[in-house]
Design a protein around this motif. Structure first.
Motif, mmCIF file in Angstrom:
data_model
loop_
_atom_site.group_PDB
_atom_site.id
_atom_site.type_symbol
_atom_site.label_atom_id
_atom_site.label_comp_id
_atom_site.label_asym_id
_atom_site.label_seq_id
_atom_site.Cartn_x
_atom_site.Cartn_y
_atom_site.Cartn_z
ATOM 1 N N THR A 300 0.847 -1.202 0.000
ATOM 2 C CA THR A 300 0.000 0.000 0.000
ATOM 3 C C THR A 300 0.875 1.243 0.000
ATOM 4 O OG1 THR A 300 -0.106 -0.154 2.402
ATOM 5 C CG2 THR A 300 -2.015 -0.994 1.207
ATOM 6 N N GLY A 302 0.276 5.026 1.102
ATOM 7 C CA GLY A 302 -0.764 5.770 1.818
ATOM 8 C C GLY A 302 -1.856 4.771 2.155
ATOM 9 N N SER A 303 -3.086 5.083 1.732
ATOM 10 C CA SER A 303 -4.160 4.117 2.004
ATOM 11 C C SER A 303 -4.586 3.395 0.718
ATOM 12 C CB SER A 303 -5.351 4.846 2.625
ATOM 13 O OG SER A 303 -5.763 5.860 1.744
#
Lengths: 363, 147
Positions: A300, A302-303
């Motif tokens: 991943t 960030g998100s």
């Protein structure tokens, strides 16, 4: 000599109806620039020749190939081991496909570095980019057709990438695969796409690309801007350039024949959808830089899933590359900015080469 | 400028022609798109399968078996305990395998690794593997979807 008489009569008959003399006259008047960069002018033609080899060998393969999870691999096994010259036709098809992609890449980057995509040739560049995309589509769809282990998992990975798209991902994967998984349904679809859909679209776009080339003529080298008219050397398109091009075509044919004889393509192990992916899974070499880049991304960022970020960056890069003639507007006005574009090109070529080499070193 | 007395009628006809053309295209593309969308496969019914005799699994080994349309990985760890997962890598759909020398579940496509609980521990996989329930009845292993 009677043969000459018959030929003259036949030529006269056709010429009277469609003015062949006019077409030859047009080609004689068409001029091709002679410069130190002339060699690059031949790569588009060589790509065209390799496409013709693809069509011819592809039609021959169709006489024996039977698409299906229980017949694809077996029909190719039969073709390469029992059919006279079957191995040669298959190897010519595979080798010319690979060399075609290579020549198309060389053609594209030579056009890029010679800045031949600039006005008025924006549409030639963009139609060429569409042809490149179709070439890669040919490569991707054709890779699955032998239904071997390597191609099966490469297709699983390649098609699953579309699944990471938000909202429509799953739907697209189902449509491409003909179901949720890579199965015989995928093979049927890829076969149809490879032998009917892509050749049809490719022929239309290629005709448009060649029409533009004939209409606008060859692009002149940048260095010619400052040359006095007397020093600009050219040669007639016909017969001079055409004969030279034919020589390159013969050379290309000799190369793919030699490669087919000395480096035949292995058929590999038949695909088993219920076996683990074997070590050494890799895509065709021209997808290797993307494959390797995605391998380096963390799960991943960030998100967001790393895969999705990678695909978004590649898609954006592809879009910018496609629309290059529309935003590279520094023609002649700002030499420093114009040079930036070339350096971006050098960086892209470097990135592709380095990532490809790392990909092969690690696999 | 004097207004063309036919302009209203002309515009009306243009709308009809434009709308008709769009409807015509939709009537072609809608069935084609629906045709290309494969009907849902009817294999959701598979909930449990027979994975074979427990004696056929030596300690510290793994085996791929068919679980409906998906591959499943059945592992017998060093202590003799059984574990099972849907063998589809959460990264890009490749089929994973048990790597005895490192005691991990490994995906050869992008070098993704999971521990023996199916948890992603290195490489690109973003999620754990989907676990399956293991039941052993009279020496036969049954694997099923977890409730």
């Amino acid at each position: 000599m009677p043969l000459k008489k018959y030929y003259d009569q036949a030529y006269g008959w056709v010429n009277e109806r469609i003015d062949v003399d006019g077409i030859i006259g047009f080609m004689r008047h068409k001029e091709v620039p002679i410069s130190t960069h002339s060699i690059w002018y031949y790569f588009g033609g060589i790509s065209l020749f390799l496409f013709l080899v693809q069509v011819t060998s592809g039609i021959l393969l169709l006489m024996y190939y039977r698409p299906g999870p229980e017949s694809s691999y077996e029909s190719l096994q039969f073709l390469v081991s029992k059919v006279h010259f079957g191995w040669l036709v298959r190897d010519l098809h595979s080798w010319s496909a690979n060399l075609m992609v290579l020549c198309v890449f060389i053609h594209m980057f030579s056009v890029f570095f010679m800045k031949s995509y600039r006005k008025p040739r924006e549409m030639t560049w963009m139609s060429g980019m569409v042809l490149l995309g179709l070439c890669l589509g040919f490569g991707f769809s054709g890779y699955l057709l032998p239904w071997n282990e390597l191609s099966f998992f490469a297709t699983k990975v390649g098609t699953d990438m579309a699944g990471s798209l938000p909202a429509v991902g799953d739907f697209i994967v189902r449509v491409i695969r003909g179901g949720p998984d890579v199965t015989g349904a995928t093979l049927s679809r890829f076969f149809g796409i490879h032998v009917a859909v892509l050749p049809g679209i490719f022929t239309l776009v290629l005709a448009f690309h060649l029409f533009l080339l004939q209409r606008q003529g060859m692009s002149q080298p940048l260095s010619w801007d400052k040359l006095p008219a007397g020093e600009k050397k050219t040669m007639p398109f016909f017969p001079n350039f055409v004969l030279r091009e034919l020589m390159f075509w013969m050379f290309a044919l000799a190369v793919i024949n030699a490669l087919a004889v000395f480096f035949p393509w292995e058929l590999g192990v038949k695909a088993d959808p219920f076996a683990s992916a074997p070590a050494g899974i890799k895509p065709e070499w021209y997808f290797m830089f993307m494959f390797q880049t995605l391998k380096f991304l963390p799960p991943t960022i960030g998100s967001i899933e790393g895969e999705l970020v990678g695909l978004a960056v590649f898609s954006l890069g592809g879009l910018l590359w496609l629309t290059l003639p529309l935003w590279d507007r520094w023609t002649g006005t700002d030499a420093a900015k114009a040079r930036y574009i070339s350096w971006i090109g050098v960086a892209i070529v470097g990135f592709i080469i380095v990532m490809t080499m790392i990909g092969y070193a690690l696999s | 400028m004097p207004q063309d007395p036919n302009s209203g009628r002309r515009q009306f006809l243009n709308y009809i022609l434009g709308g008709g053309s769009l409807t015509f295209l939709a009537s072609i593309f809608y069935p084609v798109l629906k045709f290309l969308t494969p009907p849902a496969a009817n294999d959701a019914a598979v909930t449990a399968v027979d994975a074979g005799k427990s004696d056929d699994f030596p300690n510290d080994s793994g085996k791929i078996i068919k679980f409906g349309s998906k591959p499943a990985l059945v592992i017998r760890d060093k202590a003799g305990e059984f574990k099972a997962f849907i063998a589809v890598c959460s990264h890009l759909d490749c089929t994973v395998q048990y790597l005895a020398k490192d005691r991990v579940i490994w995906c050869a496509c992008h070098n993704g690794k999971y521990d023996l609980n199916g948890i992603n521990i290195s490489g690109p996989p973003p999620r754990p593997l989907l676990p399956l329930k293991v039941n052993i009845q009279q020496g036969t292993i049954f694997i099923s979807k977890e409730a």
